[in-house]
Design an enzyme around this catalytic site. Structure first.
Site, mmCIF file in Angstrom:
data_model
loop_
_atom_site.group_PDB
_atom_site.id
_atom_site.type_symbol
_atom_site.label_atom_id
_atom_site.label_comp_id
_atom_site.label_asym_id
_atom_site.label_seq_id
_atom_site.Cartn_x
_atom_site.Cartn_y
_atom_site.Cartn_z
ATOM 1 C CG HIS A 1 -0.940 3.879 4.980
ATOM 2 N ND1 HIS A 1 -1.629 3.552 6.126
ATOM 3 C CD2 HIS A 1 -0.497 2.698 4.448
ATOM 4 C CE1 HIS A 1 -1.598 2.221 6.285
ATOM 5 N NE2 HIS A 1 -0.925 1.699 5.288
ATOM 6 C CB CYS B 1 -0.952 -0.008 1.198
ATOM 7 S SG CYS B 1 -0.166 -0.426 2.771
#
EC number: 1.2.1.11
Length: 335
Positions: free
Chosen positions: A239, A126
C-alpha cells in the site's frame, strides 16, 4: 510453545507462518486451522508439510498463542473459545479493534497496552499501521494535531481472489476481451476505485473510518483530527499513502528525516532533489515501513507531507501480529 494459526491457507495466514519461522518465539509446534473447505490442504512450516484441520474447540487445548486471520465472523465465534482455553489470540480482523476491553497494538508504538489484555489482542488495519509508524515518532518530537491520509491500496488486501481477478482482468483488457468483475463492484484492471468497504449515510467508507478511529485508539488521542480517502489500485502488493500532517511545533524536514531514520521499523528513502522515494516494488516482501518525499506541506500550518509504502501482508498484517506475539511472550514469559 504451541501456536495455532486460524486462516492458515490465506494470503496473510501464509505470511504468518513465514514470520513465525523467523521470529524469536520458542515455537515447538504449529497447528494450522481453517474452515471445513480447507480440510486436507497442506501448508509448509520449517520445511515440513502440515495438514490444515477444520477449527474445533479441542484444537486450542495447550495453545499459548493463536494467530487469527479468517475474518470477523470466525473471529467473533472462535476468539473467546481460544481465550477460554488459555491462549492469547492476536486477531487480524476488524472484529475486536474498537472494543474498549481489547488492546489495539502496534508494538513499536503502544506495546504497554498489552498489559491489560484479557486474552484477545487486536491487530490494526494495514493502512493505519503504516501511517502511524511514521507519524508516531514525529508526534513525540513535534506534537501531532491533525493528519490526512490518502491511501493507494493493493488488491492483496482483499485476498487471494482479488489477486486472481486483477491478473485475469488485466489479461482480458490487454487482449480486448470482455471481463466481468466478481470481487470488486467495478473493474480493477488499469483503474482506480475510491471504494474500500461499505459507505455510511454520509458517504464515508468503512476503511476511512478505520483510519480515524484506530489512530485515535492506538495513540491514546481520542480527539485527534484525522481525514482519510481510501482507494483500491491495480497493484498486487504493498500500500502507498500520501500523508499530510500538522503539528504543535513547526517540523524541520531535515530533522524529520533523522527522526524517522532512527525509529525501529522505518526506513527513509528520500532525496528532495532526485528520484529517490519508495514504490510498491521496493516494499514488497520487506517488513520495514518505507518513507520518502518528506517536505513542507504547502497548505497546513506547521505542516509536513510524506509518501509512505509498506507491504500490507507483512507489517500491515502478519508481521505485526507475530511481533505482538513476541512482545507477549518475550523470553517465553507471558505478558
Amino acid at each position: 510453545m504451541k501456536v495455532a494459526v486460524l486462516g492458515a491457507t490465506g494470503l496473510v495466514g501464509g505470511r504468518m507462518l513465514e514470520c513465525l519461522e523467523r521470529s524469536s518465539l520458542p515455537v515447538d509446534q504449529v497447528l494450522p486451522l481453517g474452515s471445513e473447505r480447507s480440510r486436507g490442504r497442506a501448508v509448509i512450516f520449517r520445511g515440513e508439510e502440515l495438514e490444515v484441520l477444520p477449527v474445533e474447540e479441542r484444537h486450542f487445548e495447550g495453545v499459548s498463542l493463536a494467530l487469527f486471520s479468517a475474518g470477523s465472523g470466525p473471529s467473533k465465534a472462535w476468539a473467546p473459545v481460544a481465550a477460554s482455553k488459555g491462549a492469547v489470540v492476536v486477531d487480524n480482523s476488524s472484529a475486536w479493534r474498537m472494543d474498549p476491553q481489547v488492546p489495539l497494538v502496534v508494538p513499536e508504538i503502544n506495546a504497554a497496552d498489552l498489559a491489560w489484555h484479557r486474552g484477545i489482542v487486536a491487530n490494526p488495519n494495514c493502512a493505519t499501521i503504516q501511517a502511524l509508524m511514521v507519524l508516531y515518532p514525529l508526534h513525540r518530537r513535534y506534537g501531532l494535531c491533525y493528519f490526512s491520509a490518502v491511501t493507494y491500496q493493493s488488491v492483496s488486501g482483499t485476498g487471494r481472489g482479488a489477486v486472481e481477478e486483477l491478473k485475469g482482468a488485466s489479461a482480458a483488457y490487454l487482449a480486448g476481451q470482455p471481463w466481468e468483475s466478481s470481487v470488486y463492484p467495478r473493474d480493477i484492471a488499469f483503474n482506480l476505485l475510491p471504494h474500500i468497504g461499505s459507505f455510511d449515510d454520509q458517504g464515508i467508507s468503512e476503511e476511512e473510518w478505520k483510519m480515524v478511529r484506530e489512530s485515535r485508539k492506538i495513540l491514546g488521542m481520542p480527539h485527534l483530527k484525522v481525514s482519510s480517502a481510501t482507494v483500491r489500485v491495480p497493484t498486487f502488493n504493498c500500500h502507498g499513502e500520501a500523508i499530510s500532517a500538522s503539528f504543535e511545533e513547526k517540523p524541520d524536514p531535515r530533522e524529520a528525516r533523522e527522526i524517522l531514520a532512527g525509529f525501529k521499523g522505518v526506513e527513509v528513502m528520500d532525496d528532495p532533489k532526485g528520484a529517490v522515494y519508495p514504490t510498491p516494488h521496493d516494499g514488497a516482501g520487506r517488513g520495514e515501513v518505507l518513507v520518502g518525499r518528506i517536505r513542507p506541506d504547502t497548505g497546513l500550518e506547521n505542516g509536513l507531507a510524506m509518501w509512505v509504502v509498506a507491504d500490507n501482508l507483512l507489517k500491515g498484517a502478519a508481521l505485526n501480529a507475530v511481533q505482538i506475539g513476541e512482545a507477549l511472550f518475550s523470553g517465553g514469559a507471558r505478558v
